[in-house]
Write a protein that holds these residues in place. Structure first.
Motif, PDB file in Angstrom:
ATOM      1  N   ASP A  33      -0.947 -27.328  -0.541  1.00  0.00           N
ATOM      2  CA  ASP A  33      -2.037 -26.278  -0.354  1.00  0.00           C
ATOM      3  C   ASP A  33      -1.792 -25.324   0.724  1.00  0.00           C
ATOM      4  OD1 ASP A  33      -2.583 -27.451  -2.916  1.00  0.00           O
ATOM      5  OD2 ASP A  33      -4.357 -28.329  -2.081  1.00  0.00           O
ATOM      6  N   ILE A  35       1.170 -30.398   6.611  1.00  0.00           N
ATOM      7  CA  ILE A  35       0.597 -31.883   6.607  1.00  0.00           C
ATOM      8  C   ILE A  35       1.659 -32.812   7.772  1.00  0.00           C
ATOM      9  CG2 ILE A  35       0.201 -33.979   5.147  1.00  0.00           C
ATOM     10  CD1 ILE A  35      -1.579 -31.594   4.563  1.00  0.00           C
ATOM     11  N   PRO A  86      -3.866 -42.750  12.891  1.00  0.00           N
ATOM     12  CA  PRO A  86      -5.085 -42.787  12.255  1.00  0.00           C
ATOM     13  C   PRO A  86      -5.312 -42.320  10.648  1.00  0.00           C
ATOM     14  CG  PRO A  86      -5.138 -40.970  13.756  1.00  0.00           C
ATOM     15  CD  PRO A  86      -3.843 -41.770  13.972  1.00  0.00           C
ATOM     16  N   SER A  87      -6.258 -42.375  10.016  1.00  0.00           N
ATOM     17  CA  SER A  87      -6.502 -41.706   8.693  1.00  0.00           C
ATOM     18  C   SER A  87      -6.211 -40.290   8.413  1.00  0.00           C
ATOM     19  CB  SER A  87      -7.897 -42.525   7.939  1.00  0.00           C
ATOM     20  OG  SER A  87      -8.125 -41.899   6.885  1.00  0.00           O
ATOM     21  N   GLY A  88      -5.750 -39.887   7.724  1.00  0.00           N
ATOM     22  CA  GLY A  88      -5.409 -38.616   7.445  1.00  0.00           C
ATOM     23  C   GLY A  88      -4.274 -38.071   8.225  1.00  0.00           C
ATOM     24  N   ALA A  89      -3.618 -38.953   8.886  1.00  0.00           N
ATOM     25  CA  ALA A  89      -2.492 -38.524   9.899  1.00  0.00           C
ATOM     26  C   ALA A  89      -1.536 -37.954   9.031  1.00  0.00           C
ATOM     27  CB  ALA A  89      -2.086 -39.763  10.912  1.00  0.00           C
ATOM     28  N   LYS A 101       0.362 -40.215   6.949  1.00  0.00           N
ATOM     29  CA  LYS A 101       1.511 -41.572   7.122  1.00  0.00           C
ATOM     30  C   LYS A 101       1.960 -41.696   5.632  1.00  0.00           C
ATOM     31  CE  LYS A 101      -1.666 -44.619   8.463  1.00  0.00           C
ATOM     32  NZ  LYS A 101      -2.802 -43.564   8.606  1.00  0.00           N
ATOM     33  N   SER A 102       1.182 -41.666   4.327  1.00  0.00           N
ATOM     34  CA  SER A 102       1.458 -41.860   3.113  1.00  0.00           C
ATOM     35  C   SER A 102       2.468 -40.539   2.645  1.00  0.00           C
ATOM     36  CB  SER A 102       0.332 -41.591   2.150  1.00  0.00           C
ATOM     37  OG  SER A 102      -0.624 -42.993   2.511  1.00  0.00           O
TER      38      SER A 102
HETATM   39  N1  LIG Z   1      -1.805 -33.403  -2.758  1.00  0.00           N
HETATM   40  C1  LIG Z   1      -2.483 -33.136  -1.482  1.00  0.00           C
HETATM   41  N2  LIG Z   1      -2.757 -31.652  -1.444  1.00  0.00           N
HETATM   42  C2  LIG Z   1      -3.402 -31.291  -0.182  1.00  0.00           C
HETATM   43  N3  LIG Z   1      -3.602 -32.048   0.562  1.00  0.00           N
HETATM   44  C3  LIG Z   1      -3.100 -33.469   0.725  1.00  0.00           C
HETATM   45  C4  LIG Z   1      -2.454 -33.783  -0.497  1.00  0.00           C
HETATM   46  N4  LIG Z   1      -2.204 -35.202  -0.334  1.00  0.00           N
HETATM   47  C5  LIG Z   1      -2.864 -35.364   0.953  1.00  0.00           C
HETATM   48  N5  LIG Z   1      -3.318 -34.354   1.516  1.00  0.00           N
HETATM   49  C6  LIG Z   1      -3.889 -34.344   2.935  1.00  0.00           C
HETATM   50  O1  LIG Z   1      -2.788 -34.558   3.628  1.00  0.00           O
HETATM   51  C7  LIG Z   1      -3.338 -35.241   5.090  1.00  0.00           C
HETATM   52  C8  LIG Z   1      -2.602 -36.638   5.168  1.00  0.00           C
HETATM   53  O2  LIG Z   1      -2.796 -37.404   4.004  1.00  0.00           O
HETATM   54  P1  LIG Z   1      -2.178 -38.857   3.996  1.00  0.00           P
HETATM   55  O3  LIG Z   1      -2.756 -39.683   2.859  1.00  0.00           O
HETATM   56  O4  LIG Z   1      -0.693 -38.644   4.090  1.00  0.00           O
HETATM   57  O5  LIG Z   1      -2.646 -39.629   5.286  1.00  0.00           O
HETATM   58  P2  LIG Z   1      -2.776 -41.033   5.709  1.00  0.00           P
HETATM   59  O6  LIG Z   1      -2.381 -41.125   7.195  1.00  0.00           O
HETATM   60  O7  LIG Z   1      -1.803 -41.943   5.001  1.00  0.00           O
HETATM   61  O8  LIG Z   1      -4.200 -41.520   5.453  1.00  0.00           O
HETATM   62  P3  LIG Z   1      -4.806 -42.829   5.141  1.00  0.00           P
HETATM   63  O9  LIG Z   1      -4.396 -43.751   6.169  1.00  0.00           O
HETATM   64  O10 LIG Z   1      -6.267 -42.326   5.066  1.00  0.00           O
HETATM   65  O11 LIG Z   1      -4.166 -43.237   3.755  1.00  0.00           O
HETATM   66  C9  LIG Z   1      -4.506 -35.248   4.859  1.00  0.00           C
HETATM   67  O12 LIG Z   1      -5.553 -34.519   5.232  1.00  0.00           O
HETATM   68  C10 LIG Z   1      -5.004 -35.277   3.249  1.00  0.00           C
HETATM   69  O13 LIG Z   1      -6.232 -34.663   2.669  1.00  0.00           O
END
Ligand SMILES: Nc1ncnc2c1ncn2[C@@H]1O[C@H](COP(=O)(O)OP(=O)(O)OP(=O)(O)O)[C@@H](O)[C@H]1O
Length: 222
Positions: free
Chosen positions: A12, A16, A35-38, A40-41
């Protein structure tokens, strides 16, 4: 070796991931923390070719992943990558055995006997007793053992795990970590996203991600 070169991923129109040059070897437990939202996924989805890069290159053993078209990438993934998730992603209406072998029905009109036999061996090795029982009748620890068997079915060279111990008790978490390490010892590529100290304590290499950027890299933590 997994090598990433100068990667940017935007979703979007928001940045990221923004990664420089990263190389992670096969044959060791690699851990991605943060951390959450970093991101990783997103990192896992990027290296497995499920998310398009905005910029950069991903190479697996010299193969440039995004030189493959979408269908070839998807075939590459089903042959080479086993996934493990925090919440298992098992199909509740199917048995343990069917959950492990279902993935092969997309590439074979009939599931070969050796894959069925391998699934039975893996489930037995992981202590799953009644393989014909529906998933709903298994405990969380058993579910993750079944998910582990599914990830290893077909012997993929790459194992990607997203918080594989997060919903488990210590005994089951330790079992999962042992199995991931055993796969690394067999020479496979193993990368686990985790902030579980049990996982991090066993890692050979740790990448620490914050706001989409690698902040720190430690080697031989185990
Ligand atoms: N399809 C998408 N469109 C827009 N933003 C996205 C999308 N998927 C993830 N994000 C954003 O990307 C950022 C990273 O998300 P991601 O799920 O990779 O983090 P994470 O480190 O795995 O978090 P968690 O530990 O909470 O699972 C977040 O701010 C999330 O809101």
């Amino acid at each position: 070796m997994l090598t990433l070169s100068n990667i940017t991923v935007e979703l979007d129109k928001q940045p990221i991931l923004s990664l420089g040059d990263i190389a992670l070897p096969y044959g060791q437990l690699n851990v991605l923390a943060g951390p959450s939202g970093a991101g990783k996924s997103t990192f896992l989805h990027t290296v497995s070719g499920q998310l398009k890069l905005t910029q950069g290159l991903v190479h697996w053993q010299g193969q440039s992943l995004f030189d493959l078209n979408e269908s070839a990438r998807s075939q590459w993934r089903s042959k080479n990558v086993g996934f493990i998730f925090q919440d298992f992603h098992l199909i509740p209406s199917l048995s343990a055995l069917d959950n492990v072998i279902l993935q092969h029905s997309f590439s074979h009109w009939r599931i070969p006997n050796e894959l069925r036999q391998q699934a039975l061996v893996l489930l037995k090795q992981f202590g799953v007793k009644d393989v014909h029982k529906n998933i709903g009748q298994f405990s969380r620890g058993e579910k993750q053992r079944i998910a582990l068997a599914r990830a290893l079915s077909g012997s993929p060279a790459i194992i990607l795990a997203d918080e594989p111990t997060a919903s488990l008790d210590k005994e089951n978490a330790e079992f999962v970590i042992q199995q991931l390490k055993a796969q690394a010892d067999l020479g496979k590529f193993v990368l686990a996203v985790s902030h579980d100290p049990l996982v991090i304590g066993q890692a050979s290499q740790i990448l620490y991600l914050e706001r989409g950027v690698i902040q720190d890299e430690s080697m031989d933590a185990a």
